[in-house]
Design a protein around this motif. Structure first.
Motif, mmCIF file in Angstrom:
data_model
loop_
_atom_site.group_PDB
_atom_site.id
_atom_site.type_symbol
_atom_site.label_atom_id
_atom_site.label_comp_id
_atom_site.label_asym_id
_atom_site.label_seq_id
_atom_site.Cartn_x
_atom_site.Cartn_y
_atom_site.Cartn_z
ATOM 1 N N VAL A 4 25.786 18.111 65.635
ATOM 2 C CA VAL A 4 25.259 17.629 67.087
ATOM 3 C C VAL A 4 24.233 16.749 67.157
ATOM 4 N N VAL A 17 29.023 14.245 73.188
ATOM 5 C CA VAL A 17 29.098 14.878 72.006
ATOM 6 C C VAL A 17 29.728 16.410 72.291
ATOM 7 N N TYR A 37 26.298 16.172 76.298
ATOM 8 C CA TYR A 37 26.427 17.515 75.459
ATOM 9 C C TYR A 37 27.465 18.641 76.080
ATOM 10 N N ASP A 96 31.240 19.737 71.484
ATOM 11 C CA ASP A 96 31.014 20.861 70.511
ATOM 12 C C ASP A 96 32.243 21.709 70.470
ATOM 13 N N GLY A 140 21.583 23.539 71.181
ATOM 14 C CA GLY A 140 22.095 22.172 71.610
ATOM 15 C C GLY A 140 21.126 21.698 72.824
#
Length: 500
Positions: A195, A293, A260, A295, A219
């Motif tokens: 991450v 990004v 994210y 996850d 995060g």
């Protein structure tokens, strides 16, 4: 958290690009319950509620009083009085020429570190959603030790990861609908390193990064560690969906360099992003040139056996998408193995960046992970059966001991996101600690310190731990709400029904 009147904090300059229109705010406020309070007090209370719940992030400029009054069908005097109440309670701040924006009485207070340190003897740890190791792990290490001698003549440094492991990870992505080759995969020391690498690619000091509200604390910490600015986008904890309107407006208004996201059984709500929503999110981020990004740490944990949507990267445009994976939840956190996937050029850049931080992941652990991936179906069945039992036990215990809490049962993942009848999560965590139970209040999952009406409870723990912990949590809630322990609880009303 006390939602009563407190001295207002000195106003801080709001991010000028974040604002909410009167129609969008009206939608967030929803239908108002009947109340004997004056209209201005009811409006202030409703706005304060959506701030504390995290649906209206801190630092967002509110609509002008006249526009909001017209949209709500109220007088401007009523809206002005409501804003005055919010300023007095510390939930709003104003400056002439800059308008009025949301804040919190505790905004700017230091946030405690959220590290998974072992709980002391006798303490039940509900603060972290981390399972114990599966029985498959010992056999995987045994097999890895047998293979290790053939790697010992080498240096042990391969900052991209063992080729055989990257090939197997690429096969798994391909099986899920995202064609991948080994040169598109980088092995990392856990998902958090992946991450950080992905966000470092696009975000630096002063840049804006879209994040989920509520979101995964570690995060969020990576974003702030990089000096970037958090731009929260709501995830609806009841409908378990992403607010696409808010995401689109945030992308247009703030020009974020990165985002994210946790689309599979989002931590902490448990929401699963549909394929249609993934496509819209990918298009929105691509239009704004925002590096996503993504996850996927929880992707293998579909407790209800759903057919999983394809990876978000399937819908990628020209802007890179970095997809992150981990062995921590499907296998064991102590394995410390993660990976990322993107286009080959982006992976080459990230590999070079990784080599300056960490020369390589341990060879033995990579070999163990390779063996675990070889029996992924059996491993997934074991873990999912364990989680299904834990989820069902935890929801049953909450229904019996805390029926006025609201919970939506997720279709996978490891946690329940519980709505409290009052914004008292920090007080609850303190009271639970006195009884030997460790909790994390909802504010830890907020980009801006809100969410005091929520608490996250993991069902990844053994059922005997859950059976001992929930009655103690109920006892702590009695302390917070000043109800006699073991006393009769009021029946939940329609708005506080237990949802499963």
């Amino acid at each position: 958290m006390n939602s009563g009147l407190v001295p207002s904090r000195p106003p801080r300059r709001p991010p000028p690009s974040r604002r909410i229109g009167p129609r969008e705010l009206t939608r967030l406020l929803g239908a108002w319950p009947s109340s004997t309070a004056p209209a201005y007090a009811a409006l202030a209370g409703r706005i304060r509620l959506v701030i504390l719940d995290g649906r209206l992030p801190v630092g967002v400029r509110l609509p002008p009083e006249r526009e909001l009054a017209l949209t709500l069908g109220l007088s401007r005097t009523t809206v002005s009085a409501a804003f005055d109440v919010l300023r007095e309670s510390g939930h709003a701040a104003s400056r002439q020429g800059s308008g009025t924006w949301t804040t919190l009485p505790t905004a700017g207070a230091p946030v405690p570190t959220w590290a998974p340190e072992p709980a002391p003897e006798g303490v039940l740890d509900l603060a972290h959603a981390a399972p114990g190791a599966p029985p498959h792990l010992h056999a995987a290490y045994t097999a890895a030790l047998e293979e290790l001698p053939r790697y010992l003549p080498g240096t042990g440094y391969d900052y991209r990861g063992l080729v055989s492991l990257r090939e197997r990870l690429a096969e798994r992505f391909t099986e899920r609908g995202l064609a991948t080759t080994a040169d598109q995969v980088l092995v990392t020391s856990g998902a958090l390193q992946a991450v950080r690498l992905g966000l470092t690619l696009a975000a630096g000091a002063g840049d804006r990064v879209l994040v989920e509200q509520p979101g995964y604390p570690n995060g969020l910490d990576v974003v702030t560690d990089l000096g970037a600015r958090l731009v929260p986008v709501p995830v609806d904890p009841t409908a378990l969906t992403w607010d696409l309107d808010s995401l689109g407006s945030a992308a247009r208004q703030t020009s974020p360099t990165a985002a994210y996201l946790v689309p599979e059984f989002q931590n902490p709500t448990g929401a699963l992003m549909s394929g249609e929503v993934r496509e819209q999110v990918a298009r929105t981020l691509d239009r704004s040139g925002t590096v996503a990004v993504v996850d996927e740490t929880l992707v293998e944990l579909a407790v209800d056996g759903l057919e999983m949507p394809p990876p978000l990267a399937v819908f990628a445009g020209r802007t890179p998408v970095v997809t992150v994976g981990s062995a921590s939840k499907i296998a064991w956190g102590g394995l410390r193995m993660g990976w990322l996937r993107s286009d080959a050029a982006t992976v080459a850049r990230l590999a070079a960046l990784r080599s300056r931080q960490d020369l390589a992941s341990p060879v033995l652990e990579q070999l163990a992970l390779l063996h675990l991936l070889g029996e992924l179906d059996d491993l997934r069945t074991y873990r999912v059966d364990q989680l299904r039992q834990g989820r069902d036990v935890l929801t049953g215990l909450l229904a019996a001991h805390l029926p006025d809490w609201r919970v939506v049962r997720p279709a996978g993942g490891q946690v329940l996101w519980c709505a409290l009848p009052a914004p008292s999560a920090s007080d609850l965590a303190a009271a639970a600690a006195d009884l030997g139970v460790r909790l994390t209040p909802g504010s830890r999952f907020a980009a801006d310190g809100g969410l005091e009406s929520w608490v996250r409870l993991p069902f990844a723990l053994p059922v005997d731990v859950l059976a001992r912990a929930v009655p103690l949590v109920a006892q702590a809630w009695d302390v917070v709400t000043r109800r006699p322990a073991g006393g009769r609880r009021p029946a939940p009303d329609d708005d506080a029904a237990y949802v499963v």
